[in-house]
Write a protein that holds these residues in place. Structure first.
Motif, PDB file in Angstrom:
ATOM      1  N   GLY A   1      76.170  37.289  54.608  1.00  0.00           N
ATOM      2  CA  GLY A   1      76.043  38.362  55.574  1.00  0.00           C
ATOM      3  C   GLY A   1      75.459  37.837  56.868  1.00  0.00           C
ATOM      4  N   LEU A   2      76.068  38.181  57.980  1.00  0.00           N
ATOM      5  CA  LEU A   2      75.607  37.750  59.295  1.00  0.00           C
ATOM      6  C   LEU A   2      74.977  38.927  60.006  1.00  0.00           C
ATOM      7  N   LYS A   3      73.708  38.806  60.333  1.00  0.00           N
ATOM      8  CA  LYS A   3      72.946  39.976  60.768  1.00  0.00           C
ATOM      9  C   LYS A   3      73.155  40.381  62.211  1.00  0.00           C
ATOM     10  N   GLY A   4      73.261  39.414  63.108  1.00  0.00           N
ATOM     11  CA  GLY A   4      73.316  39.770  64.518  1.00  0.00           C
ATOM     12  C   GLY A   4      73.118  38.552  65.377  1.00  0.00           C
ATOM     13  N   THR A   5      72.962  38.775  66.656  1.00  0.00           N
ATOM     14  CA  THR A   5      73.014  37.688  67.626  1.00  0.00           C
ATOM     15  C   THR A   5      72.014  36.565  67.340  1.00  0.00           C
ATOM     16  N   GLY A   6      70.729  36.869  67.362  1.00  0.00           N
ATOM     17  CA  GLY A   6      69.748  35.808  67.220  1.00  0.00           C
ATOM     18  C   GLY A   6      69.826  35.115  65.884  1.00  0.00           C
ATOM     19  N   PHE A   7      69.860  35.906  64.809  1.00  0.00           N
ATOM     20  CA  PHE A   7      69.889  35.328  63.472  1.00  0.00           C
ATOM     21  C   PHE A   7      71.196  34.584  63.229  1.00  0.00           C
ATOM     22  N   LEU A   8      72.303  35.141  63.737  1.00  0.00           N
ATOM     23  CA  LEU A   8      73.594  34.522  63.508  1.00  0.00           C
ATOM     24  C   LEU A   8      73.644  33.138  64.123  1.00  0.00           C
ATOM     25  N   LYS A   9      73.142  33.002  65.343  1.00  0.00           N
ATOM     26  CA  LYS A   9      73.156  31.690  65.976  1.00  0.00           C
ATOM     27  C   LYS A   9      72.338  30.703  65.150  1.00  0.00           C
TER      28      LYS A   9
END
Length: 273
Positions: A106-114
């Motif tokens: 699961g990819l959470k969003g901008t900061g975490f994904l990067k």
């Protein structure tokens, strides 16, 4: 029955990834196994009994958190297989999964994904584990894939057996496959067109199949703009290909499309000798 191995972390996104996993189980003939890597807060110098006690406590807390999450979704605990581990994640997955298994992140969003894709867990998994990997962003509205955008290139042939295995599992919902490639040299066009047409002939008997060639200085920009209009298309990359090995292509496909564009991603394993 194929297994969908689901990695969870009990963040705010856990409920979403659980829903997605059970949706896949409902749509496809797969079993679910949820994996959580405990924080491992035991001090390095702690004696074995104390360290083991901390690990056992963390695993029990994880089990409780998982049961609570299922209860919130109205899913009986007995319908889900869960395991909390204290081992290094890629080592565990390498030893305890098979080539038939699919891994769901699961990819959470901008900061975490990067952080996740560029410098942490998912990078290790993609680089060191030869498995089919599925990465879904939090913003995805259609969890069940209906269209696959397959990035391929004549110099890096697809693992057609892996793709066939994937389609055997999810093909009943896939309506269209788009074959795309980026031409960096003009002399690539003839060979690329021949290769894509060959693949198209194989897939078009069961799916609507289209071919897209992108070239020129703004090829990346055109693709990015296009896929922003279709956020539910699944981007499929080949492990070991230019799209994952070349830093420019990796930055574009991983950072710009998956990270910024929130495009769901699948990574096919390479063909083992």
């Amino acid at each position: 029955m194929k297994r969908l191995i689901v990695l969870i972390d009990f963040s705010a996104y856990t409920e979403t990834i659980l829903k997605l996993a059970f949706e896949w189980r409902k749509s496809y003939d797969v079993s679910l196994k949820f994996i959580f890597k405990i924080p491992g807060l035991a001090p390095t110098l702690a004696n074995s009994p104390s360290k083991n006690q901390i690990i056992d406590f963390e695993k029990k807390e994880a089990e409780k958190a998982f049961s609570d999450a299922l209860k919130k979704l109205g899913v009986p605990r007995g319908e889900a297989d869960f395991l909390a581990i204290d081992r290094q994640l890629t080592h565990f997955l390498s030893e305890e999964t098979s080539s038939e298994d699919m891994l769901l992140l699961g990819l959470k969003g901008t900061g975490f994904l990067k952080k996740l894709l560029i410098g942490s867990t998912a990078t290790d998994i993609i680089n060191h584990l030869n498995r089919l990997i599925i990465a879904l962003p939090k913003s995805i509205e259609q969890a069940i894939p209906t269209k696959l955008a397959l990035a391929c290139h004549v110099k890096y042939p697809l693992n057609e057996q892996a793709l066939s295995n994937l389609l055997d599992t999810i093909g009943n919902t896939v309506e269209e496959i788009e074959l795309l490639t980026i031409l960096t040299e003009k002399e690539e066009r003839t060979d690329s067109e021949a290769y894509l047409d060959k693949l198209k002939a194989k897939f078009s008997t069961h799916y609507k199949c289209t071919v897209k060639l992108y070239e020129g200085s703004d090829a990346f920009g055109i693709i990015k703009k296009r896929y922003r209009q279709f956020p539910d298309d699944y981007l499929v990359l080949q492990k070991g290909s230019r799209t994952l090995n070349d830093q420019l292509f990796r930055k574009f496909f991983i950072n710009d499309l998956v990270h910024d564009g929130q495009t769901p991603l699948m990574v096919l394993p390479f063909e083992e000798a």
